[in-house]
Design a protein around this motif. Structure first.
Motif, short mmCIF file in Angstrom:
data_model
loop_
_atom_site.label_atom_id
_atom_site.label_comp_id
_atom_site.label_asym_id
_atom_site.label_seq_id
_atom_site.Cartn_x
_atom_site.Cartn_y
_atom_site.Cartn_z
N CYS A 1 0.83 -1.21 0.00
CA CYS A 1 0.00 0.00 0.00
C CYS A 1 0.86 1.25 0.00
N ASN A 2 1.86 1.29 0.86
CA ASN A 2 2.71 2.47 0.96
C ASN A 2 3.49 2.71 -0.34
N GLU A 3 3.95 1.63 -0.95
CA GLU A 3 4.68 1.80 -2.22
C GLU A 3 3.74 2.27 -3.32
N ALA A 4 2.50 1.80 -3.29
CA ALA A 4 1.52 2.24 -4.29
C ALA A 4 1.21 3.72 -4.14
N PHE A 5 1.03 4.17 -2.89
CA PHE A 5 0.82 5.61 -2.65
C PHE A 5 1.99 6.41 -3.22
N GLU A 6 3.20 5.93 -2.97
CA GLU A 6 4.39 6.65 -3.42
C GLU A 6 4.44 6.71 -4.95
N ARG A 7 4.16 5.60 -5.59
CA ARG A 7 4.19 5.57 -7.06
C ARG A 7 3.17 6.52 -7.68
N MET A 8 2.03 6.67 -6.99
CA MET A 8 0.98 7.55 -7.51
C MET A 8 1.18 9.00 -7.10
N GLY A 9 2.25 9.27 -6.33
CA GLY A 9 2.58 10.64 -5.96
C GLY A 9 1.84 11.19 -4.76
N PHE A 10 1.28 10.31 -3.93
CA PHE A 10 0.56 10.75 -2.73
C PHE A 10 1.47 10.70 -1.51
N ASP A 11 1.44 11.74 -0.71
CA ASP A 11 2.26 11.82 0.49
C ASP A 11 1.54 11.13 1.65
N ILE A 12 1.28 9.85 1.48
CA ILE A 12 0.59 9.05 2.50
C ILE A 12 1.46 7.83 2.78
N SER B 1 -7.20 16.61 -1.02
CA SER B 1 -8.31 17.50 -1.39
C SER B 1 -9.05 17.00 -2.62
N LEU B 2 -8.87 15.73 -2.97
CA LEU B 2 -9.52 15.16 -4.15
C LEU B 2 -11.04 15.13 -3.99
N SER B 3 -11.73 15.31 -5.08
CA SER B 3 -13.19 15.19 -5.07
C SER B 3 -13.59 13.72 -5.05
N GLY B 4 -14.84 13.47 -4.74
CA GLY B 4 -15.33 12.10 -4.74
C GLY B 4 -15.17 11.43 -6.08
N GLY C 1 -10.73 -4.77 3.56
CA GLY C 1 -10.24 -4.52 2.21
C GLY C 1 -9.35 -3.30 2.09
N ASN C 2 -8.23 -3.48 1.40
CA ASN C 2 -7.29 -2.37 1.25
C ASN C 2 -7.81 -1.28 0.33
N ALA C 3 -8.65 -1.62 -0.63
CA ALA C 3 -9.24 -0.58 -1.49
C ALA C 3 -10.06 0.38 -0.66
N ARG C 4 -10.81 -0.12 0.30
CA ARG C 4 -11.61 0.75 1.17
C ARG C 4 -10.71 1.59 2.07
N ARG C 5 -9.65 1.00 2.55
CA ARG C 5 -8.72 1.75 3.40
C ARG C 5 -8.05 2.87 2.61
N MET C 6 -7.67 2.57 1.38
CA MET C 6 -7.06 3.58 0.52
C MET C 6 -8.06 4.69 0.20
N ARG C 7 -9.29 4.32 -0.07
CA ARG C 7 -10.33 5.32 -0.34
C ARG C 7 -10.49 6.26 0.85
N MET C 8 -10.51 5.71 2.05
CA MET C 8 -10.65 6.53 3.24
C MET C 8 -9.47 7.48 3.40
N ALA C 9 -8.26 6.98 3.12
CA ALA C 9 -7.07 7.82 3.24
C ALA C 9 -7.11 8.97 2.24
N LEU C 10 -7.51 8.69 1.03
CA LEU C 10 -7.59 9.74 0.01
C LEU C 10 -8.66 10.78 0.35
N SER C 11 -9.75 10.32 0.96
CA SER C 11 -10.84 11.25 1.28
C SER C 11 -10.52 12.14 2.48
#
Length: 228
Positions: A27-38, A67-70, A53-63
């Motif tokens: 998850c952390n490497e994926a955030f880094e590859r996509m340019g997110f400081d998470i 400042s991304l929109s839904g 589920g990690n997809a749900r966890r990632m969604r929560m982190a992004l939200s």
């Protein structure tokens, strides 16, 4: 053969300690590859394990941390998860089985006890773990029911019982968490809980067995303790 005819294993935290060095790192490497400081710490990720589920966890982190929109999050999450999955599939070869797991599986195969898997993990990730860590035993797991089955855990267990074709009294579930244990019990199944560092202290009231490791157990003892 005794009473035991089938064993259903959970995967993450049960077959192997996949969370810290597998899912979290991916998850952390994926955030880094996509340019997110998470970057989740292990302590943060342990709390997030309550969310399925990690997809749900990632969604929560992004939200909560961008400042991304839904609509933008809806577009990004599938790509982010796909990257995470690709990374995890490469890391899975380095994630050893928990102590005692391989011996129980070997004994089950020798006694012709059926093996199955129920997990909320992605089925490709499950099969990758079996392929790398249990290459000689992987073909004995049938059915393998994961996220793609589209059912909640308790329904997955009921579905698995139906596919195995045995009475619930002839099947043992091996789980690591309160959530998984309760899902198995809701399906009327007996459960041995093999807790780990992040599930220690959860409520396992009503489990047939609660242990730290399978290392000191064999199949005969598991059957005696859990099915008699």
């Amino acid at each position: 053969m005794g009473k035991l005819k089938g064993i259903i294993f959970d995967v993450d935290g049960t077959l192997a300690d996949t969370e810290r060095d597998g899912h979290l790192a991916a998850c952390n490497e994926a955030f880094e590859r996509m340019g997110f400081d998470i970057r989740w710490t292990w302590e943060e990720f342990k709390d997030l394990l309550k969310i399925p589920g990690n997809a749900r966890r990632m969604r929560m982190a992004l939200s909560t941390r961008t400042s991304l929109s839904g609509a933008e999050i809806d577009r990004i999450v599938p790509e982010l998860f796909a990257i995470k999955k690709e990374i995890y599939l490469k890391r899975v070869a380095y994630l050893p089985l928990r102590p005692g797991v391989a011996n129980i599986i070997r004994e089950a195969i020798e006694r012709r006890v059926r093996l199955a898997i129920v997990s909320v993990s992605d089925e490709e990730q499950i099969r990758a773990l079996l392929k790398t860590q249990l290459p000689e035993s992987r073909d004995y797991f049938d059915p393998i029911l994961g996220k793609q089955s589209g059912e909640k855990n308790s329904a997955l267990y009921a579905h698995c019982v139906e596919k195995l074709g045995f009475e619930t009294s002839e099947i043992l579930v091996i789980e690591d968490s309160e959530k998984g244990f309760k899902a198995a019990k809701e399906a009327g199944l007996r459960c041995a809980v093999v807790y780990n560092d992040y599930t220690k202290g959860e409520d396992f009231s009503g489990a047939e067995l609660v242990v730290r490791s399978l290392e000191c157990l064999d199949l005969d003892l598991l059957e005696k303790l859990c099915l008699d």
